[in-house]
Design a protein around this motif. Structure first.
Motif, mmCIF file in Angstrom:
data_model
loop_
_atom_site.group_PDB
_atom_site.id
_atom_site.type_symbol
_atom_site.label_atom_id
_atom_site.label_comp_id
_atom_site.label_asym_id
_atom_site.label_seq_id
_atom_site.Cartn_x
_atom_site.Cartn_y
_atom_site.Cartn_z
ATOM 1 N N UNK A 61 0.854 -1.184 0.000
ATOM 2 C CA UNK A 61 0.000 0.000 0.000
ATOM 3 C C UNK A 61 0.896 1.242 0.000
ATOM 4 N N UNK A 62 0.435 2.280 -0.673
ATOM 5 C CA UNK A 62 1.232 3.502 -0.728
ATOM 6 C C UNK A 62 1.569 4.031 0.662
ATOM 7 N N UNK A 63 0.652 3.846 1.591
ATOM 8 C CA UNK A 63 0.824 4.403 2.934
ATOM 9 C C UNK A 63 1.960 3.741 3.720
ATOM 10 N N UNK A 64 2.418 2.557 3.276
ATOM 11 C CA UNK A 64 3.457 1.857 4.035
ATOM 12 C C UNK A 64 4.740 1.666 3.243
ATOM 13 N N UNK A 65 4.748 2.068 1.981
ATOM 14 C CA UNK A 65 5.942 1.899 1.147
ATOM 15 C C UNK A 65 7.151 2.578 1.775
ATOM 16 N N UNK A 66 8.260 1.857 1.785
ATOM 17 C CA UNK A 66 9.484 2.389 2.364
ATOM 18 C C UNK A 66 9.595 2.202 3.866
ATOM 19 N N UNK A 67 8.510 1.786 4.505
ATOM 20 C CA UNK A 67 8.527 1.576 5.964
ATOM 21 C C UNK A 67 8.302 0.117 6.330
ATOM 22 N N UNK A 68 7.471 -0.573 5.578
ATOM 23 C CA UNK A 68 7.139 -1.967 5.861
ATOM 24 C C UNK A 68 7.809 -2.870 4.835
ATOM 25 N N UNK A 69 8.093 -4.097 5.274
ATOM 26 C CA UNK A 69 8.690 -5.079 4.379
ATOM 27 C C UNK A 69 8.083 -6.448 4.653
ATOM 28 N N UNK A 70 7.598 -7.087 3.596
ATOM 29 C CA UNK A 70 7.024 -8.422 3.728
ATOM 30 C C UNK A 70 8.034 -9.444 3.248
#
Length: 116
Positions: A61-70
């Motif tokens: 999701x755009x809101x988590x790009x660069x912060x979350x990693x799956x």
């Protein structure tokens, strides 16, 4: 039967990190894409991140790009969500998801609360 069991949620301050994990069983884990969704009170459940069956493709999701990693470990039948730089608006119940044989399966969810 298909089972998805999430763990790793909790209370964290803004800017902090958490790592969620989902243990899967009851299906051939390595041939299915896996996803994390979240739902906040009063909001619809939304896709956070998805990973392909062997992990070569991910989307966020755009809101988590660069912060979350799956990520996933097909040897252990687990999928993880590393969440960094957490914000108040990341507060939600996080769910593990798989579409197996054209049917949706969800875990029980794990609460993530970002508060100071």
């Amino acid at each position: 039967q298909v089972q998805l069991v999430e763990s790793g949620g909790g209370l964290v301050q803004p800017g902090g990190s958490l790592r969620l994990s989902c243990a899967a069983s009851g299906f051939v884990f390595s041939i299915y894409s896996m996803s994390w969704y979240r739902q906040s009170p009063g909001k619809e459940r939304e896709l956070v991140a998805r990973i392909s069956s062997v992990g070569e493709g991910t989307n966020y999701a755009d809101s988590v790009k660069g912060r979350f990693s799956i990520s996933r470990d097909n040897a252990k039948n687990t999928v993880a969500l590393q969440m960094n730089s957490l914000k108040f608006e990341d507060t939600a119940v996080y769910y593990c998801y798989v579409n197996w044989r054209q049917r949706a399966y969800w875990g029980q969810g794990t609460q993530v609360t970002v508060a100071s």
